[in-house]
Write a protein that holds these residues in place. Structure first.
Motif, PDB file in Angstrom:
ATOM      1  N   THR A 155       0.834  -1.196   0.000  1.00  0.00           N
ATOM      2  CA  THR A 155       0.000   0.000   0.000  1.00  0.00           C
ATOM      3  C   THR A 155       0.866   1.243   0.000  1.00  0.00           C
ATOM      4  OG1 THR A 155      -0.142   0.195   2.407  1.00  0.00           O
ATOM      5  CG2 THR A 155      -1.806  -1.184   1.309  1.00  0.00           C
ATOM      6  N   LEU A 156       0.295   2.312  -0.478  1.00  0.00           N
ATOM      7  CA  LEU A 156       1.011   3.582  -0.535  1.00  0.00           C
ATOM      8  C   LEU A 156       1.482   4.006   0.851  1.00  0.00           C
ATOM      9  CD1 LEU A 156       1.798   5.782  -2.590  1.00  0.00           C
ATOM     10  CD2 LEU A 156      -0.409   6.880  -2.114  1.00  0.00           C
ATOM     11  N   ALA A 157       0.609   3.878   1.858  1.00  0.00           N
ATOM     12  CA  ALA A 157       0.984   4.291   3.208  1.00  0.00           C
ATOM     13  C   ALA A 157       2.119   3.442   3.766  1.00  0.00           C
ATOM     14  CB  ALA A 157      -0.230   4.226   4.128  1.00  0.00           C
ATOM     15  N   ALA A 158       2.054   2.128   3.554  1.00  0.00           N
ATOM     16  CA  ALA A 158       3.103   1.249   4.073  1.00  0.00           C
ATOM     17  C   ALA A 158       4.449   1.546   3.424  1.00  0.00           C
ATOM     18  CB  ALA A 158       2.711  -0.212   3.855  1.00  0.00           C
ATOM     19  N   GLU A 159       4.438   1.779   2.120  1.00  0.00           N
ATOM     20  CA  GLU A 159       5.694   2.055   1.427  1.00  0.00           C
ATOM     21  C   GLU A 159       6.270   3.411   1.829  1.00  0.00           C
ATOM     22  OE1 GLU A 159       7.323  -0.203  -0.475  1.00  0.00           O
ATOM     23  OE2 GLU A 159       5.719  -1.500   0.253  1.00  0.00           O
ATOM     24  N   LEU A 160       5.411   4.410   2.027  1.00  0.00           N
ATOM     25  CA  LEU A 160       5.915   5.718   2.441  1.00  0.00           C
ATOM     26  C   LEU A 160       6.367   5.698   3.894  1.00  0.00           C
ATOM     27  CD1 LEU A 160       3.479   8.142   0.583  1.00  0.00           C
ATOM     28  CD2 LEU A 160       5.907   7.749   0.130  1.00  0.00           C
ATOM     29  N   THR A 161       5.730   4.904   4.730  1.00  0.00           N
ATOM     30  CA  THR A 161       6.221   4.734   6.097  1.00  0.00           C
ATOM     31  C   THR A 161       7.633   4.159   6.073  1.00  0.00           C
ATOM     32  OG1 THR A 161       4.011   4.449   7.040  1.00  0.00           O
ATOM     33  CG2 THR A 161       5.847   3.514   8.272  1.00  0.00           C
ATOM     34  N   ALA A 162       7.847   3.161   5.223  1.00  0.00           N
ATOM     35  CA  ALA A 162       9.184   2.571   5.098  1.00  0.00           C
ATOM     36  C   ALA A 162      10.200   3.575   4.575  1.00  0.00           C
ATOM     37  CB  ALA A 162       9.127   1.357   4.181  1.00  0.00           C
ATOM     38  N   ALA A 163       9.727   4.566   3.817  1.00  0.00           N
ATOM     39  CA  ALA A 163      10.618   5.605   3.283  1.00  0.00           C
ATOM     40  C   ALA A 163      10.828   6.756   4.256  1.00  0.00           C
ATOM     41  CB  ALA A 163      10.046   6.140   1.971  1.00  0.00           C
ATOM     42  N   GLY A 164      10.273   6.642   5.466  1.00  0.00           N
ATOM     43  CA  GLY A 164      10.514   7.652   6.483  1.00  0.00           C
ATOM     44  C   GLY A 164       9.441   8.708   6.623  1.00  0.00           C
ATOM     45  N   TYR A 165       8.287   8.473   6.036  1.00  0.00           N
ATOM     46  CA  TYR A 165       7.188   9.433   6.137  1.00  0.00           C
ATOM     47  C   TYR A 165       6.333   9.167   7.373  1.00  0.00           C
ATOM     48  CZ  TYR A 165       7.666  11.576   1.489  1.00  0.00           C
ATOM     49  OH  TYR A 165       8.102  12.292   0.404  1.00  0.00           O
ATOM     50  N   ASP A 166       5.846  10.244   7.992  1.00  0.00           N
ATOM     51  CA  ASP A 166       4.763  10.139   8.962  1.00  0.00           C
ATOM     52  C   ASP A 166       3.464  10.020   8.171  1.00  0.00           C
ATOM     53  OD1 ASP A 166       6.295  10.262  11.203  1.00  0.00           O
ATOM     54  OD2 ASP A 166       5.917  12.365  11.651  1.00  0.00           O
ATOM     55  N   THR A 167       2.629   9.069   8.523  1.00  0.00           N
ATOM     56  CA  THR A 167       1.443   8.801   7.703  1.00  0.00           C
ATOM     57  C   THR A 167       0.184   8.905   8.553  1.00  0.00           C
ATOM     58  OG1 THR A 167       1.699   6.432   8.101  1.00  0.00           O
ATOM     59  CG2 THR A 167       2.678   7.316   6.094  1.00  0.00           C
ATOM     60  N   ALA A 168      -0.840   9.539   7.994  1.00  0.00           N
ATOM     61  CA  ALA A 168      -2.096   9.699   8.711  1.00  0.00           C
ATOM     62  C   ALA A 168      -3.255   9.695   7.731  1.00  0.00           C
ATOM     63  CB  ALA A 168      -2.104  11.006   9.509  1.00  0.00           C
ATOM     64  N   ALA A 169      -4.384   9.142   8.162  1.00  0.00           N
ATOM     65  CA  ALA A 169      -5.622   9.179   7.405  1.00  0.00           C
ATOM     66  C   ALA A 169      -6.709   9.741   8.314  1.00  0.00           C
ATOM     67  CB  ALA A 169      -6.012   7.789   6.920  1.00  0.00           C
ATOM     68  N   ILE A 170      -7.456  10.706   7.812  1.00  0.00           N
ATOM     69  CA  ILE A 170      -8.575  11.299   8.542  1.00  0.00           C
ATOM     70  C   ILE A 170      -9.752  11.291   7.589  1.00  0.00           C
ATOM     71  CG2 ILE A 170      -9.426  13.314   9.786  1.00  0.00           C
ATOM     72  CD1 ILE A 170      -6.494  14.002  10.407  1.00  0.00           C
ATOM     73  N   ALA A 171     -10.733  10.429   7.855  1.00  0.00           N
ATOM     74  CA  ALA A 171     -11.775  10.131   6.877  1.00  0.00           C
ATOM     75  C   ALA A 171     -13.157  10.188   7.509  1.00  0.00           C
ATOM     76  CB  ALA A 171     -11.539   8.747   6.270  1.00  0.00           C
TER      77      ALA A 171
END
Length: 444
Positions: free
Chosen positions: A109-125
């Motif tokens: 998933t986009l979030a999992a891959e960006l987390t691995a790349a050092g991103y803080d990830t959040a979803a507000i839905a």
């Protein structure tokens, strides 16, 4: 003198570091917003000044299509770069309240891959029915907040997260839902007041799905007016979000994607709402992407799909997100596009008046300007979208060569994807979750 030179060098290095900071990513889905109800796509009502202004300064896609006419499979495609037949998060033939498979955890998933790349990830839905954690769409997000809230209220949570301390760049996903049933009928000053009668949409459903004569034009117009107010509320929230991003000094280094997961029917093809079929009213969606490179705005007419978004995002994020391109290889221009609908919502499958109509799988293959629709019940249609955007004239008999070519492409796609093992649906909804499903039109 030496100290002054060192200070100057330090200032230059700091400036270079700031300019080389990895870009943030903001992805906004305007749930249930069809493209042709936005000004940028030619709509007459002023529903969308914020989106229109944003699109004017971005890469603006005029032919973007959802991978499915409802929330769960389309968002799963956005996050995985896969079509519903590949990711499996779609409905199945059942009248149980949640007749849908969650996203298989094996998919990147986009979030999992960006987390691995050092991103803080959040979803507000805001979609508490089909973006909740049971769907598996939370995979990779370190913060996942799904709440029943109007778009303006949702922004308070968004800004609270943006104002909290973070390490590194961020990926923030925001889902607004005011255009979804129940339509927000609160007045928007720039639009004419909408009829406050909450029964109008159900009356239209009874009239259209029940068969018989076409619905009264006045009824259709009143329902559309209610819907347009919901679109306008979403647009106001989008404008406030973009302004809040700028006020926090984040706009210049944030890639912003604004799109939708599907549209809505108002009687077209004898349909109302969504999740029922693969015609344009439910599949043609807005898409605009503003990068951080300072590139000139573009109007892009090449067809794209929600399944292309991970690749499009990877192009904008630069070197730090380079592995995304390998993890999500589906890119625009690599052949036809696919959209799919597996049966429909449980409420309709359980209604004896029209359930039989929806007990089928429908697939649409886009190869501009052609659109081929194939049904599991043996039906097939072909439309020239350039000449016939409302899909009124079926050309399948006149162009068997086109139908045959697109049928062969689809057969090849289906053949290369093994049928996933079917698990159970999501967990049985709680009483409060059942209430939410009823309010959103997914259950009786």
């Amino acid at each position: 003198m030496q100290r002054a030179r060192l200070l100057a060098l330090a200032a230059v290095l700091c400036a270079c570091a700031r300019s080389a900071a990895p870009p943030n990513l903001l992805v906004v889905t305007l749930d249930t917003v069809r493209a042709d109800h936005l000004g940028a796509y030619g709509y007459g009502r002023p529903t969308s000044p914020a989106f229109d202004g944003f699109a004017a300064g971005a890469a603006f896609y005029t032919r973007a299509f959802a991978t499915s006419p409802w929330t769960l499979p389309s968002h799963a495609s956005l996050f995985t770069g896969l079509y519903p037949i590949e990711h499996g998060a779609h409905s199945f033939l059942s009248t149980q309240p949640r007749n849908a498979h969650p996203l298989d955890r094996r998919h990147a998933t986009l979030a999992a891959e960006l987390t691995a790349a050092g991103y803080d990830t959040a979803a507000i839905a805001a979609n508490v029915a089909y973006l909740d954690r049971w769907t598996g769409l939370d995979r990779g997000f370190s913060h996942y907040d799904v709440v029943k809230a109007r778009s303006a209220e949702l922004n308070a949570r968004v800004f609270a997260w943006l104002d909290a301390p973070r390490n590194g760049p961020f990926f923030l996903f925001v889902n607004y839902m005011d255009a979804h049933r129940p339509y927000d009928r609160a007045p928007v000053a720039r639009l004419e007041p909408a009829d406050p009668d909450a029964r109008l949409l159900d009356r239209l459903i009874e009239t259209v799905l029940g068969g018989g004569d076409p619905p009264p034009p006045d009824l259709v117009a009143r329902v559309i007016a209610q819907y347009d107010h919901g679109v306008a509320h979403d647009d106001d929230a989008l404008g406030a979000l973009l302004a809040g991003l700028a006020a926090r000094g984040l706009a210049a280094n944030t890639v912003v994607v604004v799109t939708s997961d599907h549209g809505e029917y108002f009687g077209e093809h004898d349909l109302v709402e969504h999740s029922k079929d693969v015609y344009q009213a439910a599949l043609w969606i807005p898409l605009a992407i503003r990068g951080v490179s300072g590139a000139a705005p573009q109007r892009i007419e090449a067809p794209v799909s929600l399944a292309h978004l991970p690749q499009l995002i990877a192009r904008e994020l630069g070197a730090r997100a380079a592995p995304l391109a390998a993890r999500f290889p589906r890119a625009p221009g690599q052949g036809p596009l696919l959209a799919e609908n597996y049966f429909t919502r449980a409420k309709d499958l359980g209604d004896p008046r029209w359930a039989a109509r929806f007990r089928r799988v429908r697939r649409a293959v886009f190869d501009w300007p052609w659109k081929r629709i194939v049904s599991s019940d043996g039906g097939g249609e072909l439309y020239d979208l350039a000449a016939d955007p409302r899909e009124q004239t079926d050309l399948a008999r006149e162009h068997p060569d086109v139908s045959g070519r697109l049928d062969a492409w689809l057969a090849a796609q289906l053949a290369r994807v093994p049928e996933r093992e079917r698990g159970l649906a999501g967990p049985e909804p709680t009483p409060s979750e059942r209430d939410a499903l009823r309010e959103l039109g997914y259950a009786e």
